[in-house]
Write an enzyme that holds these catalytic residues in place. Structure first.
Site, mmCIF file in Angstrom:
data_model
loop_
_atom_site.group_PDB
_atom_site.id
_atom_site.type_symbol
_atom_site.label_atom_id
_atom_site.label_comp_id
_atom_site.label_asym_id
_atom_site.label_seq_id
_atom_site.Cartn_x
_atom_site.Cartn_y
_atom_site.Cartn_z
ATOM 1 C CG ASP A 1 33.753 41.016 21.951
ATOM 2 O OD1 ASP A 1 32.911 40.454 21.257
ATOM 3 O OD2 ASP A 1 34.868 41.365 21.545
ATOM 4 C CG HIS B 1 36.146 50.031 20.371
ATOM 5 N ND1 HIS B 1 36.466 50.742 19.250
ATOM 6 C CD2 HIS B 1 35.807 48.792 19.964
ATOM 7 C CE1 HIS B 1 36.316 49.952 18.205
ATOM 8 N NE2 HIS B 1 35.918 48.763 18.601
HETATM 9 N N1 ACO Z 1 40.444 48.114 31.539
HETATM 10 C C1 ACO Z 1 41.216 48.992 32.231
HETATM 11 N N2 ACO Z 1 41.880 50.001 31.650
HETATM 12 C C2 ACO Z 1 41.779 50.145 30.323
HETATM 13 C C3 ACO Z 1 40.997 49.277 29.552
HETATM 14 C C4 ACO Z 1 40.307 48.245 30.196
HETATM 15 N N3 ACO Z 1 39.557 47.384 29.506
HETATM 16 N N4 ACO Z 1 41.073 49.648 28.237
HETATM 17 C C5 ACO Z 1 41.882 50.709 28.206
HETATM 18 N N5 ACO Z 1 42.303 51.025 29.469
HETATM 19 C C6 ACO Z 1 43.157 52.154 29.833
HETATM 20 C C7 ACO Z 1 44.597 51.898 29.444
HETATM 21 O O1 ACO Z 1 45.324 51.316 30.523
HETATM 22 C C8 ACO Z 1 45.085 53.292 29.136
HETATM 23 O O2 ACO Z 1 45.340 53.945 30.341
HETATM 24 P P1 ACO Z 1 46.519 55.062 30.404
HETATM 25 O O3 ACO Z 1 46.127 56.152 29.456
HETATM 26 O O4 ACO Z 1 46.508 55.500 31.846
HETATM 27 O O5 ACO Z 1 47.778 54.361 29.987
HETATM 28 C C9 ACO Z 1 43.856 53.969 28.510
HETATM 29 O O6 ACO Z 1 42.730 53.276 29.054
HETATM 30 C C10 ACO Z 1 43.825 53.892 26.987
HETATM 31 O O7 ACO Z 1 43.978 52.521 26.616
HETATM 32 P P2 ACO Z 1 44.803 52.030 25.346
HETATM 33 O O8 ACO Z 1 45.191 50.606 25.553
HETATM 34 O O9 ACO Z 1 45.899 52.996 25.055
HETATM 35 O O10 ACO Z 1 43.706 52.149 24.223
HETATM 36 P P3 ACO Z 1 43.713 51.387 22.865
HETATM 37 O O11 ACO Z 1 42.835 52.158 21.961
HETATM 38 O O12 ACO Z 1 45.102 51.118 22.411
HETATM 39 O O13 ACO Z 1 43.072 49.957 23.237
HETATM 40 C C11 ACO Z 1 41.539 48.193 23.576
HETATM 41 C C12 ACO Z 1 41.757 49.601 22.989
HETATM 42 C C13 ACO Z 1 42.652 47.238 23.082
HETATM 43 C C14 ACO Z 1 40.209 47.666 23.079
HETATM 44 C C15 ACO Z 1 41.563 48.271 25.122
HETATM 45 O O14 ACO Z 1 40.533 49.138 25.563
HETATM 46 C C16 ACO Z 1 41.425 46.893 25.782
HETATM 47 O O15 ACO Z 1 42.435 46.209 25.958
HETATM 48 N N6 ACO Z 1 40.178 46.497 26.175
HETATM 49 C C17 ACO Z 1 39.943 45.166 26.734
HETATM 50 C C18 ACO Z 1 39.914 44.123 25.615
HETATM 51 C C19 ACO Z 1 38.640 44.198 24.779
HETATM 52 O O16 ACO Z 1 37.522 44.262 25.295
HETATM 53 N N7 ACO Z 1 38.841 44.153 23.467
HETATM 54 C C20 ACO Z 1 37.716 44.122 22.488
HETATM 55 C C21 ACO Z 1 37.774 45.325 21.631
HETATM 56 S S1 ACO Z 1 36.363 45.398 20.594
HETATM 57 C C22 ACO Z 1 36.637 44.205 19.463
HETATM 58 O O17 ACO Z 1 37.695 43.914 19.009
HETATM 59 C C23 ACO Z 1 35.470 43.536 19.051
#
Ligand code: ACO
Length: 431
Positions: free
Chosen positions: A366, A308
Site C-alpha cells: 500500500d 507487515h
Molecule cells: N510504524 C511504526 N512502528 C511500527 C509499524 C509502523 N508502521 N508497524 C509496526 N511497528 C512496530 C510496532 O510498534 C511494534 O513495536 P514494538 O515491538 O516495540 O512493540 C513492532 O513494530 C511490531 O509491530 P506489530 O504491530 O506487533 O506487528 P503486527 O504484525 O501485529 O502488525 C501491521 C503488522 C498491522 C501491518 C503493522 O505493521 C502496521 O500497523 N502497519 C501500518 C499499517 C499498514 O500499512 N497496514 C497494511 C498492511 S498490508 C495489507 O493489509 C495490505
C-alpha cells in the site's frame, strides 16, 4: 491432508504427549495440536494467530523472510509482468494456468455476469450520498444473497461456481457504482467488449454527456494493481471469510464479511491512510518529524504502508508497485509529483533508521499504490474498494477450497479466561 512423518513431544505434569508434525511443500513444519485438549486437557494461546495454521491450502505461499509471494507456485513479479488479472483469477480458482481456449471461456463467463440485477440500483439509492464507498460495498455485497438465490446453496458445486463467477464479475460494477453514487453522477452500465480493467475505469470515469476513451496505459496499470492484490493467503479478511463460511453461511454474506474486515486501517484501509499521511507530511523536510512520531511509544501514529505481519523483508508487491508508480506518472507526463517525492524520501529515511530495520519494517503493497490511484483520478475513499474488488478472487478461491475440504468444521477458537469465577447473583437493592 499431508501425512505426518515425525512427532513433537510435549512434557506436561510428568506426562508426555506425542504431537504429529506435518511438513508442507515449502515453509516451516506445523505441529498438529488438534487432539491436545482431548489428551492433555490444555489449550494453546496465540492471540492474533501469530503462530497458528488454521487450515491447509494449496493456493498461495509467502516466504516473509525472503520477500517471496507465490500463487499456485508462480512468483508474483512474473505474474505482474507477464500475465493479467483474469488469467491470475483462473490460476487462483482452478490451480493451473489456463489454455488459450480455457482462458477465453473463463473471460466470457466473467464478462457475461458483470451487470447487476436492476433492482439493486434502489438498494444503492438507500444510502446517504456522503457514505464511504466501503460502507456501500459491505451492504451491497451482503445484499447479493437477496438477489441471487440460485447460487446460495453451498452444498451444490455448480451453485458455488456460479456464485464465484458472479462475485468476480460484479464486484467492479458494485465498486464503480458506489463511487458514482458517492459523487452524485449517474450509474454507468458495464460494457462487454472491454477488458476487465478498462470496463472498471469506464464505469468509474465516463459520463453520459461525452465519449470516454479508456487510456491503455491506465488500463494496464489498473490491471496490475488488481493482480498485485489478488490473494495473500490467510490474511485477516481471508480468515474472516473462512470463519464466516465455516458456519455454512452463503458466499455473498461471507465475502461481505471479508469486505468489512478489509476496511480497517491496519489492513486494506492502509492505502487510503498512507496517501493521507504522505499528503499530511507534504514536503520532505517534515519527514524527520513523522519518523520521530512513528518511533514514539506514547504516540499512536504509525508509518502507514510500512510493516507487515508476514513480510520481514521487502514486500515483493511493493517493488512492482513502486516501479509501476514511476511508469504511470512518467507516461501521464506528471513530473515532480510531490507525494511520490515524499514517499521515496520517506522510504529512504525509514530504511536508514535502526528502529525500522531492527524491527524489519519495510514498505508494503500500500505504500505506493495510492500514488498510482491518485494519478488515475481516484479519490482516496476509492482506494480500499479497489483493493476489495481485487481481493475478491482470493476470498472466493479460499472459500471454495475450504467448502470442498472434507476436514472443514466450524471455526471456534478457545480462550484464556481471566474473568470472575462463578458467583451468586446479587439483588439490586443489595449492591
Ligand atoms: N510504524 C511504526 N512502528 C511500527 C509499524 C509502523 N508502521 N508497524 C509496526 N511497528 C512496530 C510496532 O510498534 C511494534 O513495536 P514494538 O515491538 O516495540 O512493540 C513492532 O513494530 C511490531 O509491530 P506489530 O504491530 O506487533 O506487528 P503486527 O504484525 O501485529 O502488525 C501491521 C503488522 C498491522 C501491518 C503493522 O505493521 C502496521 O500497523 N502497519 C501500518 C499499517 C499498514 O500499512 N497496514 C497494511 C498492511 S498490508 C495489507 O493489509 C495490505
Amino acid at each position: 491432508m499431508a501425512e505426518s512423518t515425525k512427532n513433537a513431544t510435549l512434557q506436561l505434569d510428568g506426562k508426555s504427549f506425542d504431537l504429529p508434525i506435518f511438513s508442507p511443500t515449502v515453509g516451516p513444519d506445523v505441529i498438529d495440536i488438534r487432539k491436545l485438549y482431548a489428551n492433555a486437557g490444555v489449550f494453546t494461546y496465540d492471540p492474533g494467530f501469530t503462530s497458528t495454521a488454521a487450515c491447509d491450502s494449496t493456493i498461495t505461499f509467502i516466504d516473509g523472510d525472503k520477500g517471496e509471494l507465490l500463487h499456485r507456485g508462480y512468483p508474483i513479479d512474473q505474474l505482474a509482468e507477464k500475465s493479467h488479472y483474469l488469467e491470475v483469477c483462473y490460476l487462483l480458482l482452478y490451480g493451473d494456468l489456463p489454455s488459450a481456449q480455457a482462458l477465453e471461456d473463463f473471460e466470457n463467463r466473467v464478462t457475461n455476469h458483470t451487470m447487476l440485477h436492476e433492482q439493486m440500483q434502489y438498494f444503492f439509492r438507500g444510502f446517504r450520498r456522503d457514505a464511504h464507498p466501503m460502507a456501500i460495498m459491505v451492504g451491497v455485497v451482503g445484499a447479493m444473497s437477496a438477489f441471487y438465490h440460485d447460487s446460495t446453496d453451498i452444498t451444490d458445486a455448480w451453485q458455488r461456481e456460479v456464485a464465484s463467477i458472479r462475485l468476480i464479475a460484479k464486484m467492479p460494477t458494485i465498486a464503480a457504482w458506489a463511487y458514482k453514487y458517492h459523487t452524485g453522477q449517474p450509474f454507468v452500465y458495464p460494457r462487454n467488449d472491454l477488458d476487465y480493467a478498462s470496463n472498471f475505469l469506464r464505469m468509474c470515469f465516463s459520463v453520459p454527456a461525452e465519449e470516454y476513451e479508456v487510456n491503455p496505459i491506465l488500463s494496464r496499470a489498473m490491471d496490475r494493481i488488481f493482480t498485485l492484490h489478488a490473494d495473500h493467503e490467510q490474511n485477516a479478511s481471508t480468515s474472516t471469510v473462512r470463519l464466516a463460511s465455516s458456519s455454512g453461511a452463503n458466499p455473498f454474506a461471507c465475502i461481505a464479511a471479508g469486505v468489512a474486515c478489509l476496511w480497517g486501517p491496519a489492513h486494506g484501509g492502509a492505502n487510503q491512510a498512507c496517501l493521507e499521511m504522505l499528503r499530511e507530511i507534504g514536503t520532505p523536510d517534515r519527514i524527520p518529524e513523522f519518523i520521530d512520531r512513528a518511533k514514539d511509544k506514547n504516540d499512536p501514529f504509525r508509518l502507514m504502508g510500512f510493516g507487515h505481519r508476514v513480510y520481514k523483508n521487502f514486500d515483493p508487491r511493493a517493488k512492482v508497485m513502486k516501479q509501476s508508480a514511476d511508469e504511470v506518472l512518467d507516461l501521464l507526463g506528471i513530473e515532480n509529483n510531490p507525494t511520490l517525492q515524499v514517499a521515496k524520501e520517506l522510504e529512504v529515511a525509514a530504511l536508514a533508521d535502526p528502529y525500522f530495520t531492527e524491527k524489519k519494517l519495510f514498505p508494503n503493497v500500500d505504500f505506493y499504490s495510492g500514488i498510482i490511484l491518485e494519478a488515475m483520478g481516484f479519490p482516496t475513499s476509492m482506494f480500499t474498494p479497489i483493493f476489495a474488488l481485487s481481493r475478491t478472487v482470493g476470498w472466493v478461491s479460499q472459500w471454495k477450497e475450504m467448502i470442498g475440504d472434507p476436514q472443514n468444521k466450524i471455526g471456534r477458537p478457545r480462550q484464556l479466561y481471566l474473568g470472575s469465577t462463578a458467583r451468586d447473583y446479587t439483588d439490586i437493592e443489595k449492591r
